[in-house]
Design a protein around this motif. Structure first.
Motif: not given
Length: 334
Positions: A11-12, A191, A193
């Motif tokens: 998820s990271s 995060d 992005s």
């Protein structure tokens, strides 16, 4: 010591690993470090170096398959990425070093160069598809690993950035240092992005800084230089196997001003040195990969007038004969 920390949860989207030699016995520290970085570059210690304590640690952050950022602290060492290694691996990223502490010197990044540049640099650009040897002094260095397509936005031929060095002497280079330092502090909390954007921004800043230093960005005159730079390089690549290829033939074929062309290739050691560098680099690749071709066939195929001339040039450039290089490449592949 924390070694090879598993990647973060999917998820990271950021893969993080940490490595530190501090908890190892002194006699194992440098050897462990050499093993850790051997997938990218070779550490060349002396026998006495191996016996001494050695401090080094690194954090690596990977974002996707094409970007990574490392935060490294280490003591002085000699590093080399040889043609024999290049011929047997697939590392072709571009690596940009930003030294927050310490620096690098004695960088040899061209076969035509007999000794490395003694200039101490805050910034160093490397193409992992080309050989390099250097002394990295005790330092805290941040590194950006990015694909060549980003470098090509500034340099008509991305390979031209290899081995370029700069000092932190302008407001723009100070901006680059500040961006890299901020990224090293904040990337553990970003995060995916944001991390990707920050790594790309840092790499673009670095490429632009090197482009400014090379006179390839900033105004209309720079645009003309960049266009000329690319045109000459493309012509040389296309005619690399021609016996007639020479600095004079390049100038005549492209109808360009000789002084302007020669100035563009000062960093390469001159236009003739650049042509020879490309021929020897191509010869090394063929020696490693084209076992069906003899040394003589490779030499004549790349415009050398005799196998003895080729052998002398190759030995001067890489400190070994072509046949020895082919054998070393086969051994490394095995």
């Amino acid at each position: 010591m924390t070694n090879n920390v598993p990647p973060e949860l999917p998820s990271s989207g950021i893969a993080h690993s940490h490595f530190d030699v501090m908890s190892l016995p002194p006699s194992r520290q440098l050897l462990a470090w050499r093993e850790r970085v051997s997938h990218v570059i070779d550490v060349l210690p002396s026998r006495s170096d191996v016996k001494m304590p050695f401090r080094a640690s690194i954090d690596r952050y990977g974002v996707g398959d094409d970007l990574s950022f490392t935060d490294c602290r280490s003591e002085t060492m000699i590093l080399e990425r040889s043609l024999a290694r290049i011929s047997t691996d697939n590392k072709r990223d571009f690596m940009f070093h930003v030294f927050l502490e310490g620096d690098v010197d004695n960088v040899t990044a061209r076969p035509s160069a007999r000794t490395g540049a003694a200039t101490r640099a805050t910034f160093l650009a490397l193409d992992l598809g080309q050989p390099v040897r250097m002394r990295r002094n005790t330092c805290h260095v941040l590194s950006f690993f990015v694909p060549g397509t980003l470098t090509a936005k500034i340099f008509p031929d991305p390979e031209a950035v290899h081995g370029r060095m700069m000092r932190n002497e302008t407001p723009f280079t100070q901006l680059v240092v500040e961006h890299a330092a901020t990224l090293s502090r904040e990337i553990p909390f970003m995060d995916p992005s944001a991390a990707r954007s920050a790594i790309l921004a840092g790499a673009e800043l670095l490429v632009t800084a090197f482009g400014k230093d090379a006179g390839l960005t900033g105004n209309a005159r720079s645009a003309v230089r960049a266009a000329m730079f690319g045109r000459v390089r493309r012509y040389i690549q296309a005619n690399l196997r021609s016996d007639a290829l020479s600095p004079e033939s390049v100038v005549q074929a492209l109808q360009l001003a000789r002084p302007s062309v020669y100035r563009l290739f000062q960093h390469e050691g001159g236009l003739n040195a650049y042509i020879r560098h490309l021929r020897l680099k191509q010869a090394a690749e063929e020696l490693a990969r084209c076992q069906h071709l003899s040394v003589t066939e490779i030499a004549f195929g790349l415009g050398f007038t005799s196998s003895s001339d080729f052998t002398r040039a190759f030995r001067r450039a890489f400190d070994m004969a072509p046949r020895d290089f082919r054998e070393a490449s086969l051994n490394k592949a095995a």
